[in-house]
Design an enzyme around this catalytic site. Structure first.
Site, PDB file in Angstrom:
ATOM      1  N   TYR A   9       0.816  -1.217   0.000  1.00  0.00           N
ATOM      2  CA  TYR A   9       0.000   0.000   0.000  1.00  0.00           C
ATOM      3  C   TYR A   9       0.848   1.265   0.000  1.00  0.00           C
ATOM      4  O   TYR A   9       0.354   2.336  -0.373  1.00  0.00           O
ATOM      5  CB  TYR A   9      -0.929   0.042   1.219  1.00  0.00           C
ATOM      6  CG  TYR A   9      -1.913  -1.087   1.342  1.00  0.00           C
ATOM      7  CD1 TYR A   9      -2.133  -1.981   0.299  1.00  0.00           C
ATOM      8  CD2 TYR A   9      -2.632  -1.259   2.513  1.00  0.00           C
ATOM      9  CE1 TYR A   9      -3.033  -3.027   0.433  1.00  0.00           C
ATOM     10  CE2 TYR A   9      -3.544  -2.293   2.658  1.00  0.00           C
ATOM     11  CZ  TYR A   9      -3.733  -3.182   1.616  1.00  0.00           C
ATOM     12  OH  TYR A   9      -4.626  -4.213   1.762  1.00  0.00           O
ATOM     13  N   LYS A  34       1.192  -6.610   5.784  1.00  0.00           N
ATOM     14  CA  LYS A  34       1.258  -7.787   4.921  1.00  0.00           C
ATOM     15  C   LYS A  34       2.566  -7.809   4.140  1.00  0.00           C
ATOM     16  O   LYS A  34       2.997  -6.768   3.622  1.00  0.00           O
ATOM     17  CB  LYS A  34       0.071  -7.788   3.949  1.00  0.00           C
ATOM     18  CG  LYS A  34      -1.274  -7.624   4.628  1.00  0.00           C
ATOM     19  CD  LYS A  34      -2.408  -7.603   3.624  1.00  0.00           C
ATOM     20  CE  LYS A  34      -3.680  -7.078   4.264  1.00  0.00           C
ATOM     21  NZ  LYS A  34      -3.651  -5.615   4.446  1.00  0.00           N
TER      22      LYS A  34
END
Length: 268
Positions: free
Chosen positions: A49, A74
């Site tokens: 992200y 993640k």
């Protein structure tokens, strides 16, 4: 806030803020700040992200104690080493440990990153480890190959993507399924049935669709950058949908109850 207990003993909040596609900088900082002010205690980000640093800054600026906020990030499976990438994530987030570290998708095969994820947990970089976008067959491979089972499988899940088979596979292995895009990135908010139920129960379509997940025992991480929407999405613990409404929403499923995580994959 309600919680679900993970197989490793840790507790995952049933509601979190997702920051997928939220730009790094003030937009992410404000969204996280709004969520924490409104009582959210789970923030979900990822290396892919590009906004971990802004999540960390907002957390520090919020004044909420670190141990009260559950942080998920993640591992980007296009990179080599989950341990090295976790250390970079911790520096960007400005924390000593995350609460949950997930393999973002099964690129290179479902077991490729798992030994590194286990090492990240052994080294104390994360309290829990899990996966995201893993289907039932992927989970079987990870469990057969690893010494620790994933605690969580974060999946695309909503009333329209009611992946019953995958939820059942997760629960057979004592893995908690967690829903991302529970509102279909906004597409499901105009669904006629959700709109009708919302009008009848005095709620919004978003609240109805999120409550449907909660009543199925599925934690949710809806994304928004607007304070009023973040507040609305959080007001899902003070009402209950009837069995009839739940069954009607169940029937919206377009996946035929699949045990697959996605209908198409972007990494192959």
């Amino acid at each position: 806030m309600e919680f679900v207990k993970l197989a490793d003993g840790n507790q995952l909040p049933m509601l979190g803020l997702g920051v997928w596609q939220v730009p790094d900088g003030a937009t992410t900082e404000n969204a996280v700040r709004f969520a924490l002010e409104l009582g959210y205690r789970h923030i979900d980000t990822a290396q892919a992200y590009g906004n971990e640093a802004s999540v960390g800054k907002a957390l520090r600026d919020s004044g909420v104690p670190r141990d009260e906020v559950f942080i998920t990030t993640k591992f980007h499976p296009g990179r080599k080493d989950p341990v090295a990438e976790a250390e970079k994530s911790l520096r960007r987030l400005g924390v000593d440990q995350v609460d949950l570290y997930l393999v973002h998708w099964p690129q290179g095969g479902p077991v490729r990153a798992w030994p590194g994820m286990e090492r990240a947990q052994e080294r104390g970089l994360t309290r829990s480890i899990g996966v995201s976008n893993f289907g039932a067959a992927d989970l079987d491979q990870v469990i057969a190959a690893g010494s620790v089972a994933p605690a969580v499988n974060q999946i695309q899940f909503s009333a329209v993507e009611y992946r019953r088979g995958l939820v059942e596979a997760c629960r057979r292995h004592d893995i908690v399924p967690e829903a991302y895009s529970p509102l279909g990135t906004g597409r499901h908010l105009t669904n006629r049935l959700a709109t009708e139920i919302a009008a009848r129960v005095g709620r919004t379509p978003a609240q109805v669709l999120l409550r449907w997940c909660i009543q199925h025992g599925i934690p949710i991480i809806p994304k928004s950058t607007h304070r009023e929407r973040i507040e609305e999405n959080g007001q899902v613990f003070d009402f209950t949908l009837s069995d009839q409404d739940m069954a009607a929403l169940d029937a919206l499923d377009r996946t035929h109850g699949t045990d697959r995580a996605l209908e198409s994959t972007w990494w192959r």
